[in-house]
Motif scaffolding. Structure first.
Motif, PDB file in Angstrom:
ATOM      1  N   PHE A  14       9.423  16.610  -6.198  1.00  0.00           N
ATOM      2  CA  PHE A  14       9.153  16.112  -7.532  1.00  0.00           C
ATOM      3  C   PHE A  14       8.009  16.908  -8.149  1.00  0.00           C
ATOM      4  O   PHE A  14       7.215  17.550  -7.457  1.00  0.00           O
ATOM      5  CB  PHE A  14       8.786  14.626  -7.487  1.00  0.00           C
ATOM      6  CG  PHE A  14       9.961  13.718  -7.227  1.00  0.00           C
ATOM      7  CD1 PHE A  14      10.873  13.450  -8.238  1.00  0.00           C
ATOM      8  CD2 PHE A  14      10.151  13.134  -5.979  1.00  0.00           C
ATOM      9  CE1 PHE A  14      11.953  12.607  -8.011  1.00  0.00           C
ATOM     10  CE2 PHE A  14      11.219  12.300  -5.735  1.00  0.00           C
ATOM     11  CZ  PHE A  14      12.138  12.034  -6.763  1.00  0.00           C
ATOM     12  N   ARG A  15       7.925  16.837  -9.467  1.00  0.00           N
ATOM     13  CA  ARG A  15       6.823  17.502 -10.154  1.00  0.00           C
ATOM     14  C   ARG A  15       5.500  16.790  -9.869  1.00  0.00           C
ATOM     15  O   ARG A  15       5.429  15.566  -9.852  1.00  0.00           O
ATOM     16  CB  ARG A  15       7.065  17.523 -11.657  1.00  0.00           C
ATOM     17  CG  ARG A  15       8.174  18.474 -12.095  1.00  0.00           C
ATOM     18  CD  ARG A  15       8.199  18.607 -13.608  1.00  0.00           C
ATOM     19  NE  ARG A  15       9.276  19.460 -14.061  1.00  0.00           N
ATOM     20  CZ  ARG A  15       9.204  20.785 -14.143  1.00  0.00           C
ATOM     21  NH1 ARG A  15       8.084  21.402 -13.798  1.00  0.00           N
ATOM     22  NH2 ARG A  15      10.226  21.482 -14.575  1.00  0.00           N
ATOM     23  N   ALA A  16       4.474  17.579  -9.661  1.00  0.00           N
ATOM     24  CA  ALA A  16       3.118  17.062  -9.509  1.00  0.00           C
ATOM     25  C   ALA A  16       2.481  16.946 -10.893  1.00  0.00           C
ATOM     26  O   ALA A  16       3.042  17.405 -11.886  1.00  0.00           O
ATOM     27  CB  ALA A  16       2.310  17.998  -8.614  1.00  0.00           C
ATOM     28  N   PRO A  17       1.295  16.336 -10.991  1.00  0.00           N
ATOM     29  CA  PRO A  17       0.632  16.219 -12.298  1.00  0.00           C
ATOM     30  C   PRO A  17       0.443  17.541 -13.023  1.00  0.00           C
ATOM     31  O   PRO A  17       0.401  17.582 -14.260  1.00  0.00           O
ATOM     32  CB  PRO A  17      -0.701  15.564 -11.953  1.00  0.00           C
ATOM     33  CG  PRO A  17      -0.404  14.754 -10.730  1.00  0.00           C
ATOM     34  CD  PRO A  17       0.577  15.563  -9.950  1.00  0.00           C
ATOM     35  N   ASP A  18       0.302  18.647 -12.273  1.00  0.00           N
ATOM     36  CA  ASP A  18       0.120  19.947 -12.931  1.00  0.00           C
ATOM     37  C   ASP A  18       1.447  20.600 -13.306  1.00  0.00           C
ATOM     38  O   ASP A  18       1.492  21.788 -13.655  1.00  0.00           O
ATOM     39  CB  ASP A  18      -0.691  20.886 -12.043  1.00  0.00           C
ATOM     40  CG  ASP A  18       0.045  21.231 -10.742  1.00  0.00           C
ATOM     41  OD1 ASP A  18       1.136  20.679 -10.496  1.00  0.00           O
ATOM     42  OD2 ASP A  18      -0.487  22.060  -9.977  1.00  0.00           O
ATOM     43  N   ALA A  19       2.569  19.832 -13.201  1.00  0.00           N
ATOM     44  CA  ALA A  19       3.926  20.282 -13.564  1.00  0.00           C
ATOM     45  C   ALA A  19       4.575  21.175 -12.517  1.00  0.00           C
ATOM     46  O   ALA A  19       5.703  21.622 -12.699  1.00  0.00           O
ATOM     47  CB  ALA A  19       3.951  20.977 -14.927  1.00  0.00           C
ATOM     48  N   SER A  20       3.888  21.452 -11.408  1.00  0.00           N
ATOM     49  CA  SER A  20       4.494  22.256 -10.352  1.00  0.00           C
ATOM     50  C   SER A  20       5.384  21.378  -9.476  1.00  0.00           C
ATOM     51  O   SER A  20       5.259  20.154  -9.450  1.00  0.00           O
ATOM     52  CB  SER A  20       3.407  22.900  -9.491  1.00  0.00           C
ATOM     53  OG  SER A  20       2.651  21.901  -8.821  1.00  0.00           O
ATOM     54  N   TYR A  21       6.292  22.023  -8.743  1.00  0.00           N
ATOM     55  CA  TYR A  21       7.174  21.288  -7.832  1.00  0.00           C
ATOM     56  C   TYR A  21       6.485  21.127  -6.476  1.00  0.00           C
ATOM     57  O   TYR A  21       6.931  21.668  -5.454  1.00  0.00           O
ATOM     58  CB  TYR A  21       8.503  22.018  -7.665  1.00  0.00           C
ATOM     59  CG  TYR A  21       9.334  22.075  -8.926  1.00  0.00           C
ATOM     60  CD1 TYR A  21       9.892  20.937  -9.472  1.00  0.00           C
ATOM     61  CD2 TYR A  21       9.572  23.298  -9.566  1.00  0.00           C
ATOM     62  CE1 TYR A  21      10.665  20.995 -10.627  1.00  0.00           C
ATOM     63  CE2 TYR A  21      10.340  23.365 -10.721  1.00  0.00           C
ATOM     64  CZ  TYR A  21      10.877  22.199 -11.244  1.00  0.00           C
ATOM     65  OH  TYR A  21      11.633  22.266 -12.395  1.00  0.00           O
ATOM     66  N   THR A  22       5.410  20.362  -6.452  1.00  0.00           N
ATOM     67  CA  THR A  22       4.633  20.186  -5.225  1.00  0.00           C
ATOM     68  C   THR A  22       4.416  18.720  -4.891  1.00  0.00           C
ATOM     69  O   THR A  22       3.560  18.388  -4.077  1.00  0.00           O
ATOM     70  CB  THR A  22       3.266  20.897  -5.356  1.00  0.00           C
ATOM     71  OG1 THR A  22       2.588  20.391  -6.518  1.00  0.00           O
ATOM     72  CG2 THR A  22       3.443  22.414  -5.478  1.00  0.00           C
ATOM     73  N   GLY A  23       5.199  17.840  -5.517  1.00  0.00           N
ATOM     74  CA  GLY A  23       5.069  16.421  -5.232  1.00  0.00           C
ATOM     75  C   GLY A  23       5.799  16.032  -3.963  1.00  0.00           C
ATOM     76  O   GLY A  23       6.005  16.853  -3.058  1.00  0.00           O
ATOM     77  N   GLU A  24       6.219  14.789  -3.883  1.00  0.00           N
ATOM     78  CA  GLU A  24       6.943  14.307  -2.714  1.00  0.00           C
ATOM     79  C   GLU A  24       8.327  14.964  -2.632  1.00  0.00           C
ATOM     80  O   GLU A  24       8.919  15.316  -3.655  1.00  0.00           O
ATOM     81  CB  GLU A  24       7.090  12.784  -2.787  1.00  0.00           C
ATOM     82  CG  GLU A  24       5.797  12.025  -2.573  1.00  0.00           C
ATOM     83  CD  GLU A  24       5.202  12.299  -1.201  1.00  0.00           C
ATOM     84  OE1 GLU A  24       5.952  12.180  -0.207  1.00  0.00           O
ATOM     85  OE2 GLU A  24       4.010  12.633  -1.125  1.00  0.00           O
ATOM     86  N   PRO A  25       8.863  15.112  -1.399  1.00  0.00           N
ATOM     87  CA  PRO A  25      10.212  15.688  -1.266  1.00  0.00           C
ATOM     88  C   PRO A  25      11.249  14.857  -2.026  1.00  0.00           C
ATOM     89  O   PRO A  25      11.148  13.635  -2.115  1.00  0.00           O
ATOM     90  CB  PRO A  25      10.462  15.644   0.243  1.00  0.00           C
ATOM     91  CG  PRO A  25       9.101  15.623   0.855  1.00  0.00           C
ATOM     92  CD  PRO A  25       8.236  14.851  -0.093  1.00  0.00           C
ATOM     93  N   LEU A  26      12.244  15.541  -2.558  1.00  0.00           N
ATOM     94  CA  LEU A  26      13.325  14.860  -3.266  1.00  0.00           C
ATOM     95  C   LEU A  26      14.136  14.007  -2.291  1.00  0.00           C
ATOM     96  O   LEU A  26      14.296  14.380  -1.113  1.00  0.00           O
ATOM     97  CB  LEU A  26      14.245  15.878  -3.936  1.00  0.00           C
ATOM     98  CG  LEU A  26      13.629  16.718  -5.054  1.00  0.00           C
ATOM     99  CD1 LEU A  26      14.632  17.752  -5.533  1.00  0.00           C
ATOM    100  CD2 LEU A  26      13.167  15.838  -6.196  1.00  0.00           C
ATOM    101  N   PRO A  27      14.666  12.898  -2.737  1.00  0.00           N
ATOM    102  CA  PRO A  27      15.449  12.017  -1.845  1.00  0.00           C
ATOM    103  C   PRO A  27      16.885  12.505  -1.687  1.00  0.00           C
ATOM    104  O   PRO A  27      17.853  11.776  -1.931  1.00  0.00           O
ATOM    105  CB  PRO A  27      15.386  10.681  -2.582  1.00  0.00           C
ATOM    106  CG  PRO A  27      15.324  11.052  -4.018  1.00  0.00           C
ATOM    107  CD  PRO A  27      14.485  12.301  -4.079  1.00  0.00           C
ATOM    108  N   VAL A  28      17.015  13.761  -1.299  1.00  0.00           N
ATOM    109  CA  VAL A  28      18.335  14.364  -1.106  1.00  0.00           C
ATOM    110  C   VAL A  28      18.721  14.228   0.360  1.00  0.00           C
ATOM    111  O   VAL A  28      17.904  14.467   1.251  1.00  0.00           O
ATOM    112  CB  VAL A  28      18.322  15.850  -1.516  1.00  0.00           C
ATOM    113  CG1 VAL A  28      19.680  16.499  -1.274  1.00  0.00           C
ATOM    114  CG2 VAL A  28      17.918  15.983  -2.975  1.00  0.00           C
ATOM    115  N   ASP A  29      19.979  13.861   0.611  1.00  0.00           N
ATOM    116  CA  ASP A  29      20.437  13.640   1.980  1.00  0.00           C
ATOM    117  C   ASP A  29      21.687  14.485   2.239  1.00  0.00           C
ATOM    118  O   ASP A  29      22.818  14.033   2.037  1.00  0.00           O
ATOM    119  CB  ASP A  29      20.745  12.158   2.196  1.00  0.00           C
ATOM    120  CG  ASP A  29      20.980  11.807   3.662  1.00  0.00           C
ATOM    121  OD1 ASP A  29      21.244  12.739   4.449  1.00  0.00           O
ATOM    122  OD2 ASP A  29      20.902  10.626   4.004  1.00  0.00           O
ATOM    123  N   PRO A  30      21.519  15.751   2.659  1.00  0.00           N
ATOM    124  CA  PRO A  30      22.690  16.592   2.912  1.00  0.00           C
ATOM    125  C   PRO A  30      23.628  16.006   3.960  1.00  0.00           C
ATOM    126  O   PRO A  30      24.851  16.209   3.882  1.00  0.00           O
ATOM    127  CB  PRO A  30      22.066  17.909   3.400  1.00  0.00           C
ATOM    128  CG  PRO A  30      20.692  17.920   2.824  1.00  0.00           C
ATOM    129  CD  PRO A  30      20.256  16.490   2.843  1.00  0.00           C
TER     130      PRO A  30
END
Length: 624
Positions: A521-537
């Motif tokens: 997920f996006r972090a406050p600074d707009a980078s993709y460094t938040g929590e992992p996406l809830p994707v389940d391959p």
């Protein structure tokens, strides 16, 4: 014989054969297809009328993936048997482009039969037609021209005869082979014509083995005899030629060490005394050190790409010279080599006879044997599992180590992109000539699953493993449905590290700071460094019909891999690799790769990366 153009083409293809070394087999063993208005009443009807005995049909889910499956099949069959792929016009046809590029770059035969717009233009434009104001004879199929070894558009029935013969000539030519495209306007496919019966006679196309020119052979032999620290680089041409035994005999007779490219790995088993592992950016320290010191490099069946040559920085001996043993003169002359244009098997056998009595100094053999042994220790270290590791998620290297302890020479491993090709090239212990199947000419994400299906069809009864990261999996998972439908028991291993881990590592090395490479997920600074996406391959693979085994720990994974290997249906093993240790374990790159870094930048990481880039680039050489 009155048939439609499509019926005639199917009948013609069903009666083409290849022969090499006395072994004959069918050239086009099956046709993959997805039908739309551009091919359903033409090629589709012709396949239905011909029946499965004349031309087996395979149903795909994605046009690019169908080409990948065809490539996997043809590579496994030594390029002597191939598949055709038919699509409708429009997006079905343009979806072929990536697969065609992969086939042509890797020089693997595949026949592409995309539908095309009307040749007679009764209505203009038709559905999915690209209108080009300056050229009425262009269609989206022309995007296939630069990635095809042969391209033709069949605008009249009688034009099929010379075109089909040319197509088969290219498919069976060991130098020119690759993607062959016959664009088929939808009206022409359904048009009837009186065909000469001779067009449908069985034809056997001999796959030649050219012998080396005597003058070139003498020059190559002189170079070998004058060398003190020679090295062989064995590429995919050794595999395609079936020249593994000839290479082993040459190495046994001369003591010259053999380094392998991604396409060549496995042509000698890993425990052959002369096999020193992968070469180049993803290679072993053993092979790369030998390359830096070599005074003669015999490049056998390789295109000498930037990964192999470490972007022209690897061969540092001022006296180094090259011999280019290759079927293709274009490749044989690279690096200003003495060319030896010949089939790999014939060339190696005749060169061995021409240098009879020559052998490298025993001290050289002893030195590279010691280096080789030291590298094997580094492999053991990367694969090692401690007691404490058993209840932790595995590292990527430990996944490979667990597979290494499970497989035998019958297993086949398929990979193409991400960090796995580098780890496999450095670490994998190939036990048979065809076990190591890494597509690194185009390094195409999404190749692995469909290619595994093609390989499984070409080698029934053998365990076939598709190794993918989560990024690659999400690119192209849909052919799992085909594996389930056809009952091809592929073993899919998904290593989930929540993003593009390989390119993330490269981004960090070149000052990109991992920008845009995490599946988060996006972090406050707009980078993709938040929590992992809830994707389940794993859940996705299960939804497509695959049996799924989840492995949380090393202990779980060991059991899961063994269960998958014995499974009789398509089976997925899913594991999340240890974080932040997602790509660690194997030794780092042993040679450079040129990825240009920003020459001016305000960010510190980029400025530091540029300093390192300039230092490495200064080592580049032009071999003239």
């Amino acid at each position: 014989m009155r048939l439609t153009v499509a019926q005639a083409l199917v009948r013609f293809l069903a009666r083409q054969y290849t022969e090499r070394d006395g072994h004959r087999q069918r050239l086009i063993a099956a046709t993959w297809g997805i039908f739309g208005h551009g091919n359903v009443a033409g090629i589709g009807q012709a396949l239905l009328e011909a029946g499965p005995d004349a031309m087996p049909f395979l149903q795909g889910r994605n046009e690019q993936a169908m080409v990948h499956a065809a490539v996997g099949y043809a590579r496994q069959r030594g390029r002597l048997s191939a598949h055709a792929v038919t699509t409708s016009i429009g997006p079905g046809a343009t979806n072929l482009v990536t697969g065609a590029a992969l086939a042509t770059i890797n020089r693997i035969p595949v026949l592409l039969l995309p539908g095309d717009t009307f040749a007679t233009r009764p209505a203009d434009p038709v559905l999915q037609q690209l209108e080009v104001p300056y050229a009425g004879d262009l269609s989206v199929n022309d995007t296939l021209r630069p990635v095809s070894r042969h391209f033709d558009r069949i605008t009249r029935p009688e034009a099929l005869i010379p075109s089909a013969l040319q197509a088969v000539r290219v498919l069976t030519d060991p130098v020119q082979t690759g993607a062959v495209t016959l664009a088929l306007p939808q009206d022409v496919q359904a048009e009837a014509y009186d065909w000469p019966e001779e067009f449908f006679a069985e034809r056997v196309w001999g796959v030649r083995r050219p012998r080396p020119d005597r003058t070139e052979l003498a020059a190559a032999a002189e170079a070998v005899r004058g060398s003190a620290r020679p090295l062989i680089i064995a590429g995919g041409g050794i595999r395609h030629s079936g020249a593994g035994a000839a290479l082993a005999a040459f190495a046994d007779a001369t003591g010259i060490p053999v380094a392998v490219t991604q396409a060549g790995k496995g042509v000698l088993p890993y425990d052959h005394p002369a096999e020193v592992g992968g070469i180049g950016h993803t290679g072993t320290a053993t092979a790369d050190e030998l390359a830096r010191e070599a005074d003669l490099v015999i490049a056998a069946g390789t295109r000498l790409t930037d990964f192999t040559t470490a972007s022209a920085t690897l061969f540092q001996n001022p006296a180094v010279r090259f011999i280019g043993l290759n079927l293709d003169p274009y490749d044989a002359h690279k690096l200003a080599a003495r060319p030896l244009v010949a089939d790999a098997r014939e060339g190696l056998d005749e060169l061995r006879e021409a240098v009879a009595g020559y052998r490298v100094d025993p001290a050289y053999e002893s030195a590279y044997a010691g280096r080789r042994s030291a590298w094997e220790g580094r492999v053991d270290h990367a694969y090692a599992v401690s007691a404490a590791d058993e209840d932790l998620p595995p590292t990527q290297a430990q996944v490979l180590g667990l597979l290494d302890g499970l497989v035998d020479g019958t297993d086949i491993l398929i990979n193409a992109a991400g960090s796995l090709p580098g780890d496999l090239h450095k670490l994998w212990r190939a036990r048979s000539a065809d076990q190591y199947h890494v597509e690194y000419g185009y390094s195409c994400m999404g190749y692995e699953i469909p290619a595994a299906i093609g390989v499984g069809m070409a080698a029934p009864g053998r365990p076939v493993w598709a190794l993918v990261g989560d990024g690659t999996y999400l690119m192209n998972p849909t052919e799992i449905v085909t594996a389930v439908q056809e009952g091809v028991p592929i073993k899919l291993v998904i290593l989930d590290n929540h993003g593009y881990a390989s390119i993330g590592g490269l981004s960090g090395a070149v000052g990109g700071e991992g920008f845009g490479t995490g599946y988060r997920f996006r972090a406050p600074d707009a980078s993709y460094t938040g929590e992992p996406l809830p994707v389940d391959p794993a859940a996705n693979a299960a939804s497509l019909g695959m049996a799924v085994i989840r492995a949380r720990t090393v202990r779980d994974l060991r059991e899961a891999l063994a269960e998958a290997r014995s499974a009789t249906g398509p089976t997925c093993v899913y594991t999340q690799t240890r974080t932040p240790d997602t790509v660690s374990g194997p030794p780092p790159a042993q040679a450079w790769w040129d990825v240009p870094v920003a020459e001016t930048a305000t960010r510190k990481a980029a400025a530091q990366a540029r300093e390192e880039y300039d230092r490495q680039a200064a080592q580049r050489r032009r071999h003239l």
